[in-house]
Scaffold this motif. Sequence first.
Motif, mmCIF file in Angstrom:
data_model
loop_
_atom_site.group_PDB
_atom_site.id
_atom_site.type_symbol
_atom_site.label_atom_id
_atom_site.label_comp_id
_atom_site.label_asym_id
_atom_site.label_seq_id
_atom_site.Cartn_x
_atom_site.Cartn_y
_atom_site.Cartn_z
ATOM 1 N N SER A 18 -2.674 -4.634 22.930
ATOM 2 C CA SER A 18 -1.105 -4.566 22.386
ATOM 3 C C SER A 18 -1.140 -5.306 20.895
ATOM 4 C CB SER A 18 -0.133 -5.264 23.317
ATOM 5 O OG SER A 18 0.994 -5.407 22.766
ATOM 6 N N TYR A 19 -1.385 -6.206 20.506
ATOM 7 C CA TYR A 19 -1.498 -6.613 19.177
ATOM 8 C C TYR A 19 -2.139 -5.689 18.222
ATOM 9 C CZ TYR A 19 -0.494 -11.548 20.653
ATOM 10 O OH TYR A 19 0.399 -12.457 21.373
ATOM 11 N N ASN A 20 -3.332 -5.093 18.683
ATOM 12 C CA ASN A 20 -3.769 -4.147 17.791
ATOM 13 C C ASN A 20 -3.330 -2.816 17.395
ATOM 14 O OD1 ASN A 20 -6.535 -3.779 16.417
ATOM 15 N ND2 ASN A 20 -6.542 -1.934 18.173
ATOM 16 N N THR A 21 -2.612 -2.509 18.717
ATOM 17 C CA THR A 21 -1.706 -1.389 18.586
ATOM 18 C C THR A 21 -0.588 -1.562 17.641
ATOM 19 O OG1 THR A 21 -2.425 -0.381 20.904
ATOM 20 C CG2 THR A 21 -0.207 0.353 19.655
ATOM 21 N N ASN A 22 0.135 -2.674 17.680
ATOM 22 C CA ASN A 22 1.390 -3.183 17.074
ATOM 23 C C ASN A 22 0.879 -3.253 15.371
ATOM 24 O OD1 ASN A 22 3.121 -3.100 19.050
ATOM 25 N ND2 ASN A 22 2.824 -4.962 19.628
ATOM 26 N N CYS A 23 -0.467 -3.813 15.356
ATOM 27 C CA CYS A 23 -0.738 -3.864 13.788
ATOM 28 C C CYS A 23 -1.052 -2.661 13.218
ATOM 29 C CB CYS A 23 -2.168 -4.712 13.838
ATOM 30 S SG CYS A 23 -2.921 -5.250 12.150
ATOM 31 N N LEU A 24 -1.526 -1.827 13.765
ATOM 32 C CA LEU A 24 -1.837 -0.381 13.409
ATOM 33 C C LEU A 24 -0.495 0.239 12.948
ATOM 34 C CD1 LEU A 24 -4.583 1.035 15.325
ATOM 35 C CD2 LEU A 24 -4.936 0.164 13.011
ATOM 36 N N SER A 25 0.509 0.263 13.861
ATOM 37 C CA SER A 25 2.030 0.734 13.589
ATOM 38 C C SER A 25 2.611 -0.152 12.313
ATOM 39 C CB SER A 25 2.680 0.253 14.785
ATOM 40 O OG SER A 25 4.189 0.958 14.450
ATOM 41 N N ASN A 26 2.328 -1.075 12.364
ATOM 42 C CA ASN A 26 2.917 -1.933 11.152
ATOM 43 C C ASN A 26 2.278 -1.482 9.811
ATOM 44 O OD1 ASN A 26 4.524 -3.906 12.582
ATOM 45 N ND2 ASN A 26 3.068 -5.570 12.224
ATOM 46 N N LEU A 27 0.943 -1.270 9.705
ATOM 47 C CA LEU A 27 0.108 -0.683 8.597
ATOM 48 C C LEU A 27 0.645 0.718 8.170
ATOM 49 C CD1 LEU A 27 -3.220 -2.002 9.210
ATOM 50 C CD2 LEU A 27 -2.017 -2.754 7.287
ATOM 51 N N ARG A 28 1.024 1.358 9.019
ATOM 52 C CA ARG A 28 1.473 2.791 8.968
ATOM 53 C C ARG A 28 3.055 2.729 8.221
ATOM 54 N NH1 ARG A 28 -0.443 3.657 14.439
ATOM 55 N NH2 ARG A 28 -2.376 4.420 14.347
ATOM 56 N N GLN A 29 3.728 1.890 8.791
ATOM 57 C CA GLN A 29 5.244 1.793 8.473
ATOM 58 C C GLN A 29 4.933 1.331 6.925
ATOM 59 O OE1 GLN A 29 8.135 2.490 9.457
ATOM 60 N NE2 GLN A 29 9.058 1.471 7.645
ATOM 61 N N ASN A 30 4.146 0.124 6.530
ATOM 62 C CA ASN A 30 4.219 -0.312 5.297
ATOM 63 C C ASN A 30 3.475 0.655 4.482
ATOM 64 O OD1 ASN A 30 4.967 -2.819 6.207
ATOM 65 N ND2 ASN A 30 2.991 -3.581 6.516
ATOM 66 N N PHE A 31 2.678 1.722 4.739
ATOM 67 C CA PHE A 31 2.124 2.628 4.057
ATOM 68 C C PHE A 31 3.167 3.655 3.575
ATOM 69 C CE2 PHE A 31 0.148 6.779 3.405
ATOM 70 C CZ PHE A 31 -0.977 6.709 2.338
ATOM 71 N N THR A 32 4.089 4.027 4.401
ATOM 72 C CA THR A 32 5.299 4.994 4.170
ATOM 73 C C THR A 32 5.976 4.461 3.123
ATOM 74 O OG1 THR A 32 5.176 5.605 6.715
ATOM 75 C CG2 THR A 32 7.141 6.149 5.218
ATOM 76 N N VAL A 33 6.362 3.095 3.096
ATOM 77 C CA VAL A 33 6.923 2.385 2.156
ATOM 78 C C VAL A 33 6.487 2.436 0.944
ATOM 79 C CG1 VAL A 33 8.201 0.089 1.467
ATOM 80 C CG2 VAL A 33 8.305 0.791 3.766
ATOM 81 N N TRP A 34 5.222 2.275 0.947
ATOM 82 C CA TRP A 34 4.254 2.293 -0.186
ATOM 83 C C TRP A 34 4.427 3.618 -0.895
ATOM 84 C CZ3 TRP A 34 -0.526 5.210 -1.279
ATOM 85 C CH2 TRP A 34 -1.035 4.614 -2.347
ATOM 86 N N GLN A 35 4.413 4.731 0.029
ATOM 87 C CA GLN A 35 4.378 5.995 -0.641
ATOM 88 C C GLN A 35 5.832 6.101 -1.090
ATOM 89 O OE1 GLN A 35 3.254 8.325 2.906
ATOM 90 N NE2 GLN A 35 1.829 9.400 1.391
ATOM 91 N N SER A 36 6.826 5.436 -0.603
ATOM 92 C CA SER A 36 8.221 5.709 -1.520
ATOM 93 C C SER A 36 8.259 5.401 -2.831
ATOM 94 C CB SER A 36 9.269 5.166 -0.500
ATOM 95 O OG SER A 36 9.191 5.739 0.989
ATOM 96 N N TYR A 37 7.429 4.121 -3.102
ATOM 97 C CA TYR A 37 7.691 3.403 -4.341
ATOM 98 C C TYR A 37 6.917 4.444 -5.243
ATOM 99 C CZ TYR A 37 6.460 0.371 -8.199
ATOM 100 O OH TYR A 37 6.168 -0.211 -9.252
ATOM 101 N N GLN A 38 5.827 4.985 -4.802
ATOM 102 C CA GLN A 38 5.012 6.141 -5.570
ATOM 103 C C GLN A 38 5.946 7.143 -6.073
ATOM 104 O OE1 GLN A 38 1.017 6.664 -3.475
ATOM 105 N NE2 GLN A 38 0.427 7.098 -5.574
ATOM 106 N N THR A 39 6.444 7.779 -4.950
ATOM 107 C CA THR A 39 7.268 8.946 -5.185
ATOM 108 C C THR A 39 8.471 8.747 -6.301
ATOM 109 O OG1 THR A 39 7.065 9.720 -2.779
ATOM 110 C CG2 THR A 39 9.007 10.610 -4.147
ATOM 111 N N VAL A 40 9.371 7.550 -6.130
ATOM 112 C CA VAL A 40 10.365 7.042 -7.126
ATOM 113 C C VAL A 40 9.669 6.947 -8.390
ATOM 114 C CG1 VAL A 40 12.152 5.201 -7.507
ATOM 115 C CG2 VAL A 40 11.689 6.106 -5.384
ATOM 116 N N ASN A 41 8.422 6.253 -8.693
ATOM 117 C CA ASN A 41 7.760 5.824 -9.658
ATOM 118 C C ASN A 41 6.770 6.886 -10.394
ATOM 119 O OD1 ASN A 41 8.722 2.927 -10.646
ATOM 120 N ND2 ASN A 41 8.561 3.121 -8.411
#
Length: 210
Positions: free
Chosen positions: A38-61
């Motif tokens: 469960s920890y592993n699954t939630n960690c992977l979900s966190n990383l995907r969410q953070n990557f989406t935010v990372w992409q948003s920064y790229q798009t704006v900049n």
Amino acid sequence: MNARARGFTLIETLVVIGIIALLTGLIMPAVNMVKKESYNTNCLSNLRQNFTVWQSYQTVNKGVLPMCEFLPVVTPQGIEGGLPNLLSKFQPADSATWLCPADDDTESTETGTSYTYLPGLIRFSPQIQMEVLQVLLNLPSTASERQRENARLQTESKLVVRLFENDSKGLFPILMDSADRHPGTRVPRNGVYLDGSAKATKVEYETSVD
């Protein structure tokens, strides 16, 4: 006349206790395994969410990567630097997605993240900084401090992106666990890659690359 009530003998009690202990011994590893998964699954979900935010920064900049320290730093004035702070306009720096559920390290809680930002580490490699220096030296002497900083960030971003795009073996995740937190798996660190995939990192290749 009713038969006299019969209680457990000492031997029967010990047998029952033994059975309970045996069942507990069998059940607990399974419970721990489910918990770790469960920890592993939630960690992977966190990383995907953070990557989406990372992409948003790229798009704006306009494609420029977030360039910051690979981990935040705790100072007397508070937490400084790091990806969570840089991306705080897109996602709160205290978002739970910055912390791996399996992370019980107080240092991570203090800095606000369980994850290392690899571009923030790679940007300081000698090869990249040499090219950055060359770009800065070619700027006109009238260039402002802001122009010089923009040139630095854009150059670092371009070179780091090139490195990640040429990473055919998938050695370099964008963001990864800063410590081994998922024992029982082949590679106990998770990471998210340039294509958005979140999975176990391939750190075993690091010792074999020429």
